[in-house]
Design a protein around this motif. Structure first.
Motif, PDB file in Angstrom:
ATOM      1  N   ASN A 165      18.458  41.805 -19.420  1.00 29.68           N
ATOM      2  CA  ASN A 165      18.850  43.152 -19.839  1.00 29.68           C
ATOM      3  C   ASN A 165      20.050  43.094 -20.781  1.00 29.68           C
ATOM      4  O   ASN A 165      20.106  43.828 -21.769  1.00 29.68           O
ATOM      5  N   ASN A 209       8.964  46.211 -10.039  1.00 32.00           N
ATOM      6  CA  ASN A 209       9.618  46.144  -8.738  1.00 32.00           C
ATOM      7  C   ASN A 209      11.108  45.958  -8.967  1.00 32.00           C
ATOM      8  O   ASN A 209      11.558  44.877  -9.372  1.00 32.00           O
ATOM      9  N   LYS A 210      11.865  47.021  -8.697  1.00 35.78           N
ATOM     10  CA  LYS A 210      13.308  46.963  -8.921  1.00 35.78           C
ATOM     11  C   LYS A 210      13.973  45.971  -7.976  1.00 35.78           C
ATOM     12  O   LYS A 210      14.884  45.253  -8.369  1.00 35.78           O
ATOM     13  N   GLN A 211      13.544  45.937  -6.722  1.00 39.09           N
ATOM     14  CA  GLN A 211      14.188  45.060  -5.750  1.00 39.09           C
ATOM     15  C   GLN A 211      14.049  43.588  -6.142  1.00 39.09           C
ATOM     16  O   GLN A 211      14.958  42.800  -5.919  1.00 39.09           O
ATOM     17  N   TRP A 230      13.373  42.701  -9.302  1.00 35.72           N
ATOM     18  CA  TRP A 230      13.743  42.659 -10.721  1.00 35.72           C
ATOM     19  C   TRP A 230      12.714  41.846 -11.503  1.00 35.72           C
ATOM     20  O   TRP A 230      13.025  40.877 -12.188  1.00 35.72           O
ATOM     21  N   THR A 231      11.460  42.267 -11.358  1.00 43.70           N
ATOM     22  CA  THR A 231      10.372  41.537 -12.001  1.00 43.70           C
ATOM     23  C   THR A 231      10.481  41.635 -13.522  1.00 43.70           C
ATOM     24  O   THR A 231      11.067  42.577 -14.051  1.00 43.70           O
ATOM     25  N   PHE A 241       9.475  44.931 -14.904  1.00 41.11           N
ATOM     26  CA  PHE A 241      10.496  45.957 -14.679  1.00 41.11           C
ATOM     27  C   PHE A 241      11.629  45.824 -15.698  1.00 41.11           C
ATOM     28  O   PHE A 241      12.100  46.820 -16.249  1.00 41.11           O
ATOM     29  N   VAL A 242      12.060  44.598 -15.951  1.00 42.10           N
ATOM     30  CA  VAL A 242      13.145  44.351 -16.905  1.00 42.10           C
ATOM     31  C   VAL A 242      12.739  44.814 -18.299  1.00 42.10           C
ATOM     32  O   VAL A 242      13.509  45.503 -18.986  1.00 42.10           O
ATOM     33  N   THR A 282      12.427  48.843 -18.268  1.00 42.33           N
ATOM     34  CA  THR A 282      13.698  49.563 -18.225  1.00 42.33           C
ATOM     35  C   THR A 282      14.554  49.269 -19.457  1.00 42.33           C
ATOM     36  O   THR A 282      15.233  50.164 -19.958  1.00 42.33           O
ATOM     37  N   SER A 283      14.504  48.054 -19.946  1.00 46.90           N
ATOM     38  CA  SER A 283      15.266  47.725 -21.157  1.00 46.90           C
ATOM     39  C   SER A 283      14.750  48.518 -22.349  1.00 46.90           C
ATOM     40  O   SER A 283      15.537  49.038 -23.148  1.00 46.90           O
TER      41      SER A 283
END
Length: 155
Positions: free
Chosen positions: A3, A43-45, A47-48, A51-52, A55-56
């Motif tokens: 990120n 999966n936020k938990q 940090w797959t 997901f990165v 969200t980025s």
């Protein structure tokens, strides 16, 4: 860490005026995230990677949008106060979360104020969003007050 690398890339692209490259890069990240999510779901938990990338990309798009509106079009920087005292707002929000959870007030406020008044009209998801938004607005107001008084907490 990834990120941060994407953030550095976005900052450099913005500084160099490569706004179309930022837009193309975020489109690529969103596409990559969607493809990757078939194999490694968001999966936020954990940090797959999907997901990165997801969200980025949305963070960079938001940054680009704010740059165009605030820096280029002259709109007011409504989040500046929260950014100036981000550490104070974060620490106060964390402390408030701990106190509300420890006392049981978090559940009571959520259930009796937000779910009770909003769930029938908008659904539980919106009630949850409204709770989070109000919680955030409390600390944004705190940061605004601190900024107006000239208080700045930095590390």
């Amino acid at each position: 860490m990834v990120n941060v690398v994407f953030g550095v890339w976005a900052g450099r692209a913005m500084r160099d005026g490569q706004l179309m490259q930022m837009l193309a890069g975020t489109a690529g990240l969103i596409l990559l995230a969607l493809i990757w999510s078939a194999y490694l779901p968001f999966n936020k938990q954990l940090w797959t990677p999907s997901f990165v990338c997801w969200t980025s990309a949305w963070a960079i798009l938001l940054l680009l949008g704010m740059h165009l509106l605030i820096d280029k079009q002259g709109w007011p920087a409504i989040g500046k106060s929260l950014g100036v005292n981000a550490i104070a707002a974060y620490a106060c929000a964390w402390l408030a979360t701990c106190v509300l959870a420890w006392t049981g007030w978090a559940t009571a406020i959520y259930q009796h104020v937000f779910v009770a008044t909003l769930e029938k009209q908008t659904g539980e998801e919106f009630a949850s969003f409204a709770y989070a938004a109000c919680f955030t607005l409390v600390f944004a107001a705190l940061a605004l007050g601190m900024n107006k008084k000239g208080w700045r907490i930095t590390i």
